[in-house]
Write an enzyme that holds these catalytic residues in place. Structure first.
Site, PDB file in Angstrom:
ATOM      1  N   THR A 123     -20.374   3.237  -4.486  1.00 29.16           N
ATOM      2  CA  THR A 123     -21.497   3.975  -5.058  1.00 29.16           C
ATOM      3  C   THR A 123     -21.195   5.464  -5.187  1.00 29.16           C
ATOM      4  O   THR A 123     -20.408   6.016  -4.411  1.00 29.16           O
ATOM      5  CB  THR A 123     -22.731   3.779  -4.141  1.00 29.16           C
ATOM      6  OG1 THR A 123     -23.732   4.736  -4.479  1.00 29.16           O
ATOM      7  CG2 THR A 123     -22.392   3.988  -2.664  1.00 29.16           C
ATOM      8  N   ASP A 124     -21.881   6.105  -6.125  1.00 27.86           N
ATOM      9  CA  ASP A 124     -21.738   7.565  -6.275  1.00 27.86           C
ATOM     10  C   ASP A 124     -22.307   8.314  -5.070  1.00 27.86           C
ATOM     11  O   ASP A 124     -22.032   9.491  -4.874  1.00 27.86           O
ATOM     12  CB  ASP A 124     -22.408   8.058  -7.569  1.00 27.86           C
ATOM     13  CG  ASP A 124     -23.887   7.700  -7.692  1.00 27.86           C
ATOM     14  OD1 ASP A 124     -24.459   7.105  -6.754  1.00 27.86           O
ATOM     15  OD2 ASP A 124     -24.482   8.018  -8.755  1.00 27.86           O
ATOM     16  N   GLU A 125     -23.094   7.612  -4.229  1.00 28.04           N
ATOM     17  CA  GLU A 125     -23.740   8.301  -3.103  1.00 28.04           C
ATOM     18  C   GLU A 125     -22.730   8.795  -2.065  1.00 28.04           C
ATOM     19  O   GLU A 125     -23.052   9.644  -1.239  1.00 28.04           O
ATOM     20  CB  GLU A 125     -24.812   7.405  -2.467  1.00 28.04           C
ATOM     21  CG  GLU A 125     -25.832   6.983  -3.515  1.00 28.04           C
ATOM     22  CD  GLU A 125     -27.113   6.366  -2.980  1.00 28.04           C
ATOM     23  OE1 GLU A 125     -27.509   6.649  -1.841  1.00 28.04           O
ATOM     24  OE2 GLU A 125     -27.735   5.596  -3.745  1.00 28.04           O
ATOM     25  N   TYR A 147     -26.715   5.222   4.920  1.00 24.94           N
ATOM     26  CA  TYR A 147     -26.181   4.251   3.952  1.00 24.94           C
ATOM     27  C   TYR A 147     -24.912   4.800   3.297  1.00 24.94           C
ATOM     28  O   TYR A 147     -23.856   4.167   3.297  1.00 24.94           O
ATOM     29  CB  TYR A 147     -27.238   3.921   2.878  1.00 24.94           C
ATOM     30  CG  TYR A 147     -26.665   3.321   1.611  1.00 24.94           C
ATOM     31  CD1 TYR A 147     -25.999   2.100   1.638  1.00 24.94           C
ATOM     32  CD2 TYR A 147     -26.789   3.965   0.376  1.00 24.94           C
ATOM     33  CE1 TYR A 147     -25.458   1.538   0.468  1.00 24.94           C
ATOM     34  CE2 TYR A 147     -26.266   3.421  -0.790  1.00 24.94           C
ATOM     35  CZ  TYR A 147     -25.595   2.208  -0.734  1.00 24.94           C
ATOM     36  OH  TYR A 147     -25.065   1.659  -1.877  1.00 24.94           O
ATOM     37  N   LYS A 151     -21.011   3.430   3.460  1.00 24.60           N
ATOM     38  CA  LYS A 151     -20.226   3.064   2.267  1.00 24.60           C
ATOM     39  C   LYS A 151     -18.943   3.907   2.212  1.00 24.60           C
ATOM     40  O   LYS A 151     -17.885   3.411   1.830  1.00 24.60           O
ATOM     41  CB  LYS A 151     -21.044   3.273   0.978  1.00 24.60           C
ATOM     42  CG  LYS A 151     -22.145   2.265   0.742  1.00 24.60           C
ATOM     43  CD  LYS A 151     -21.644   0.842   0.544  1.00 24.60           C
ATOM     44  CE  LYS A 151     -20.902   0.627  -0.758  1.00 24.60           C
ATOM     45  NZ  LYS A 151     -20.525  -0.813  -0.923  1.00 24.60           N
TER      46      LYS A 151
HETATM   47  P1  NAD Z   1     -28.286  -5.985  -2.607  1.00 22.88           P
HETATM   48  O1  NAD Z   1     -28.832  -5.362  -1.357  1.00 22.88           O
HETATM   49  O2  NAD Z   1     -29.209  -6.451  -3.661  1.00 22.88           O
HETATM   50  O3  NAD Z   1     -27.352  -7.232  -2.227  1.00 22.88           O
HETATM   51  C1  NAD Z   1     -26.435  -7.210  -1.178  1.00 22.88           C
HETATM   52  C2  NAD Z   1     -25.931  -8.640  -0.995  1.00 22.88           C
HETATM   53  O4  NAD Z   1     -24.962  -8.635   0.070  1.00 22.88           O
HETATM   54  C3  NAD Z   1     -27.023  -9.630  -0.580  1.00 22.88           C
HETATM   55  O5  NAD Z   1     -26.858 -10.839  -1.281  1.00 22.88           O
HETATM   56  C4  NAD Z   1     -26.775  -9.830   0.917  1.00 22.88           C
HETATM   57  O6  NAD Z   1     -27.209 -11.084   1.394  1.00 22.88           O
HETATM   58  C5  NAD Z   1     -25.270  -9.685   0.992  1.00 22.88           C
HETATM   59  N1  NAD Z   1     -24.794  -9.267   2.321  1.00 22.88           N
HETATM   60  C6  NAD Z   1     -25.279  -8.259   3.092  1.00 22.88           C
HETATM   61  N2  NAD Z   1     -24.582  -8.194   4.250  1.00 22.88           N
HETATM   62  C7  NAD Z   1     -23.632  -9.161   4.184  1.00 22.88           C
HETATM   63  C8  NAD Z   1     -22.592  -9.568   5.059  1.00 22.88           C
HETATM   64  N3  NAD Z   1     -22.402  -8.965   6.244  1.00 22.88           N
HETATM   65  N4  NAD Z   1     -21.783 -10.570   4.679  1.00 22.88           N
HETATM   66  C9  NAD Z   1     -21.965 -11.210   3.482  1.00 22.88           C
HETATM   67  N5  NAD Z   1     -22.948 -10.876   2.619  1.00 22.88           N
HETATM   68  C10 NAD Z   1     -23.758  -9.854   2.967  1.00 22.88           C
HETATM   69  O7  NAD Z   1     -27.250  -4.914  -3.153  1.00 22.88           O
HETATM   70  P2  NAD Z   1     -26.852  -4.537  -4.656  1.00 22.88           P
HETATM   71  O8  NAD Z   1     -27.800  -3.538  -5.173  1.00 22.88           O
HETATM   72  O9  NAD Z   1     -26.594  -5.773  -5.414  1.00 22.88           O
HETATM   73  O10 NAD Z   1     -25.475  -3.774  -4.388  1.00 22.88           O
HETATM   74  C11 NAD Z   1     -24.232  -4.483  -4.378  1.00 22.88           C
HETATM   75  C12 NAD Z   1     -23.109  -3.494  -4.112  1.00 22.88           C
HETATM   76  O11 NAD Z   1     -23.100  -2.483  -5.120  1.00 22.88           O
HETATM   77  C13 NAD Z   1     -23.241  -2.762  -2.777  1.00 22.88           C
HETATM   78  O12 NAD Z   1     -21.969  -2.669  -2.199  1.00 22.88           O
HETATM   79  C14 NAD Z   1     -23.774  -1.398  -3.157  1.00 22.88           C
HETATM   80  O13 NAD Z   1     -23.370  -0.413  -2.247  1.00 22.88           O
HETATM   81  C15 NAD Z   1     -23.137  -1.201  -4.516  1.00 22.88           C
HETATM   82  N6  NAD Z   1     -23.889  -0.335  -5.450  1.00 22.88           N
HETATM   83  C16 NAD Z   1     -25.216  -0.532  -5.654  1.00 22.88           C
HETATM   84  C17 NAD Z   1     -25.893   0.282  -6.571  1.00 22.88           C
HETATM   85  C18 NAD Z   1     -27.356   0.080  -6.873  1.00 22.88           C
HETATM   86  O14 NAD Z   1     -27.957   0.907  -7.569  1.00 22.88           O
HETATM   87  N7  NAD Z   1     -27.996  -1.005  -6.425  1.00 22.88           N
HETATM   88  C19 NAD Z   1     -25.206   1.290  -7.246  1.00 22.88           C
HETATM   89  C20 NAD Z   1     -23.835   1.474  -6.993  1.00 22.88           C
HETATM   90  C21 NAD Z   1     -23.195   0.647  -6.096  1.00 22.88           C
HETATM   91  P1  TYD Z   2     -33.816   4.206  -4.564  1.00 22.16           P
HETATM   92  O1  TYD Z   2     -34.217   3.189  -5.571  1.00 22.16           O
HETATM   93  O2  TYD Z   2     -34.106   3.933  -3.121  1.00 22.16           O
HETATM   94  O3  TYD Z   2     -32.256   4.490  -4.799  1.00 22.16           O
HETATM   95  P2  TYD Z   2     -31.288   5.629  -4.151  1.00 22.16           P
HETATM   96  O4  TYD Z   2     -31.983   6.297  -3.022  1.00 22.16           O
HETATM   97  O5  TYD Z   2     -30.127   4.804  -3.686  1.00 22.16           O
HETATM   98  O6  TYD Z   2     -30.969   6.558  -5.273  1.00 22.16           O
HETATM   99  O7  TYD Z   2     -34.485   5.575  -4.938  1.00 22.16           O
HETATM  100  C1  TYD Z   2     -34.257   6.188  -6.196  1.00 22.16           C
HETATM  101  C2  TYD Z   2     -35.009   7.503  -6.226  1.00 22.16           C
HETATM  102  O8  TYD Z   2     -36.419   7.226  -6.186  1.00 22.16           O
HETATM  103  C3  TYD Z   2     -34.720   8.382  -5.018  1.00 22.16           C
HETATM  104  O9  TYD Z   2     -34.675   9.756  -5.437  1.00 22.16           O
HETATM  105  C4  TYD Z   2     -35.907   8.155  -4.098  1.00 22.16           C
HETATM  106  C5  TYD Z   2     -37.052   7.869  -5.059  1.00 22.16           C
HETATM  107  N1  TYD Z   2     -38.090   6.943  -4.545  1.00 22.16           N
HETATM  108  C6  TYD Z   2     -39.441   7.278  -4.651  1.00 22.16           C
HETATM  109  O10 TYD Z   2     -39.808   8.376  -5.133  1.00 22.16           O
HETATM  110  N2  TYD Z   2     -40.366   6.396  -4.196  1.00 22.16           N
HETATM  111  C7  TYD Z   2     -40.022   5.195  -3.628  1.00 22.16           C
HETATM  112  O11 TYD Z   2     -40.914   4.419  -3.200  1.00 22.16           O
HETATM  113  C8  TYD Z   2     -38.631   4.849  -3.550  1.00 22.16           C
HETATM  114  C9  TYD Z   2     -38.188   3.539  -2.962  1.00 22.16           C
HETATM  115  C10 TYD Z   2     -37.703   5.759  -4.030  1.00 22.16           C
END
Ligand code: NAD
Ligand code: TYD
Length: 333
Positions: A123-125, A147, A151
Site C-alpha cells: 500500500t501507499d500508506e 497498520y 505493512k
Molecule cells: P481485506 O481486509 O478485505 O481482506 C484481507 C483478506 O486476508 C481476508 O480475506 C482475510 O480473511 C485474509 N487474511 C487476513 N489475515 C490472514 C492470515 N493471517 N492468513 C491468511 N489470510 C488472512 O483486504 P483488502 O482490502 O482486500 O486488501 C488486500 C491487500 O491489499 C492487503 O495486503 C492490503 O494491505 C493491500 N492494499 C489494500 C488497499 C485498499 O484500499 N483496500 C490499497 C492498497 C493495498
Molecule cells: P479508509 O477507508 O479507512 O481508508 P484509509 O484510512 O486506509 O485511507 O478511510 C479513507 C478516508 O476516509 C480516511 O481519510 C479516513 C476517512 N474516514 C471518514 O472520514 N469516516 C469514516 O467513517 C471512515 C471509515 C474513514
C-alpha cells in the site's frame, strides 16, 4: 501455471481471483485464506468450481509448507493482511502477526520450495503522508499508523529476501481501492450502505484529508501486469491520479444517492490521521498499464452494486461488526 492467492477471499484478492478465472482460465487457482471477519467465500461465488480453497493462516509455516508441495505451486501473490487503520489503532497485534510474521513465514517457505515468483501486495500508506507532489518507489518509508507500520515491516522482509538471498520477489504499492465486495467498514462502502439505510455518514475531522481512488479491477489488472512483465526485486506504485478530499468524496456519494449535506455527521478525527496520499505511477505506465475506470464511472458502478447486493452487506453490518462500529462511533461523537 499453479498460483497460490493468499487472502483471496478478501476484497481485492477475490477481485483478482475472479479476474484470473476469466482471463487466465488455464491457470490452476489455489486460494489460501484464514477467513477472518474480512474474508468471505461469498466474494468468490461467481467463480465457484474455478478455484480450490484452503482455509489457513499465512503465519502457519507447516501448513504453507505442505500446501506449496501438495498443489505444486509455481507462483504466489500475497493479499493476506489485516487492513483497517481504525482497527489497528484499537489493537495492533494481529497486524504484526499477519502483515509482518505471516509475510516472513510465507516468504521463507516460498524460498525453501523454490517458488518462481512471489508478489507482495502492499500500500501507499507505507510512505506516510505527503503535503505536495507524489511518491516514487524510491521515496522514504515513513508509516504513521500501526497498520501502515506493519505493512512496512512486511515490505522490508520482502526487500531483505531479495537483497540477502536473491529470492525472486516483487512489491506493488497501490492507492485506496474501491468497488464491489468492499467490506463496509472502509469509508466508501460504509457511507453508501449507511445512506441506503437512511443513516448519517461520520466524516472525520475537517474532511480535507485527500486520497487517490483506484477502482479495484484496475488495481488487479496492474498486479497481473507486474506479475507477468515486472522486474524481479523491484517495486511498482499503482495509483489512479484521481485525488479527492473526503468532503468532496462524501458530496459525490450523497448526490448519487439523492441526499444533501444534512446527512453528514462531523465526528472526532482519527488519531495520527494521514493528510494526503499521492502516487507517481510512471513505472506502471512503462509496463503498458493505465487505469481504465474513471472515478465518475467507478463510483456509479459501485453504488449500483451495493444497491443490488443488500443480501451481501446487510449481515456484515450486524453481529460483531455492529459492536466494533458502535464502539468507534461512541468514541468519535
Ligand atoms: P481485506 O481486509 O478485505 O481482506 C484481507 C483478506 O486476508 C481476508 O480475506 C482475510 O480473511 C485474509 N487474511 C487476513 N489475515 C490472514 C492470515 N493471517 N492468513 C491468511 N489470510 C488472512 O483486504 P483488502 O482490502 O482486500 O486488501 C488486500 C491487500 O491489499 C492487503 O495486503 C492490503 O494491505 C493491500 N492494499 C489494500 C488497499 C485498499 O484500499 N483496500 C490499497 C492498497 C493495498
Ligand atoms: P479508509 O477507508 O479507512 O481508508 P484509509 O484510512 O486506509 O485511507 O478511510 C479513507 C478516508 O476516509 C480516511 O481519510 C479516513 C476517512 N474516514 C471518514 O472520514 N469516516 C469514516 O467513517 C471512515 C471509515 C474513514
Amino acid at each position: 501455471m499453479n498460483i497460490l492467492i493468499t487472502g483471496g477471499a478478501g476484497f481485492i484478492g477475490s477481485a483478482f481471483v475472479r479476474m484470473l478465472a476469466h482471463e487466465r482460465s488455464d491457470w490452476k487457482l489455489v486460494v489460501y485464506d484464514k477467513l477472518t471477519y474480512a474474508g468471505n467465500l461469498a466474494n468468490l461465488k461467481e467463480v465457484e468450481g474455478k478455484y480450490e480453497f484452503i482455509k489457513g493462516d499465512i503465519a502457519d509455516r507447516e501448513k504453507i509448507h505442505n500446501v506449496l508441495r501438495e498443489h505444486e505451486i509455481d507462483q504466489i501473490v500475497n493479499f493476506a493482511a489485516e487492513t483497517h487503520v481504525d482497527r489497528s489503532i484499537m489493537s495492533g497485534l494481529e497486524f504484526i502477526e499477519t502483515d509482518v510474521l505471516g509475510t516472513y513465514n510465507l516468504l521463507a517457505e516460498a524460498r525453501e520450495k523454490g517458488i518462481q515468483k512471489y508478489l507482495q501486495v502492499s500500500t501507499d500508506e507505507v510512505y506516510g503522508s505527503i503535503a505536495e507532489g507524489k511518491w516514487t518507489e524510491e521515496s522514504p518509508l515513513l508509516p504513521n499508523s500501526p497498520y501502515a507500520a506493519s505493512k512496512t515491516g512486511g515490505d522490508l522482509q520482502v526487500r531483505a529476501s531479495f537483497q540477502t538471498y536473491g529470492q525472486p520477489v516483487i512489491i506493488t504499492r497501490a492507492s485506496n481501492n474501491y468497488g464491489p465486495y468492499h467490506y463496509p467498514e472502509k469509508v466508501i462502502p460504509l457511507f453508501i450502505t449507511n445512506l441506503l439505510e437512511n443513516k448519517k455518514v461520520p466524516l472525520y475531522g475537517d474532511g480535507m484529508n485527500m486520497r487517490d481512488w483506484l477502482y479495484v479491477d484496475d488495481h488487479c489488472r496492474g498486479i497481473l501486469a507486474v506479475l507477468e512483465k515486472g522486474n524481479i526485486g523491484e517495486i511498482y506504485n499503482i495509483g489512479s491520479e484521481e485525488e479527492l478530499t473526503n468532503l468532496d468524496l462524501t458530496n459525490i456519494i450523497l448526490k448519487e444517492l439523492g441526499f444533501g449535506s444534512e446527512m453528514i455527521e462531523p465526528v472526532k478525527d482519527r488519531a495520527g490521521h494521514d493528510r494526503r496520499y499521492a502516487l507517481d505511477s510512471t513505472k506502471m505506465q512503462k509496463l503498458g498499464w493505465a487505469p481504465q475506470v474513471s472515478f465518475a464511472e467507478g463510483i456509479k458502478t459501485t453504488i449500483a452494486w451495493f444497491k443490488a447486493n443488500e443480501a451481501w452487506w446487510k449481515p456484515l453490518k450486524d453481529g460483531t461488526y455492529q459492536e466494533y462500529y458502535r464502539q468507534q462511533y461512541q468514541e468519535r461523537k
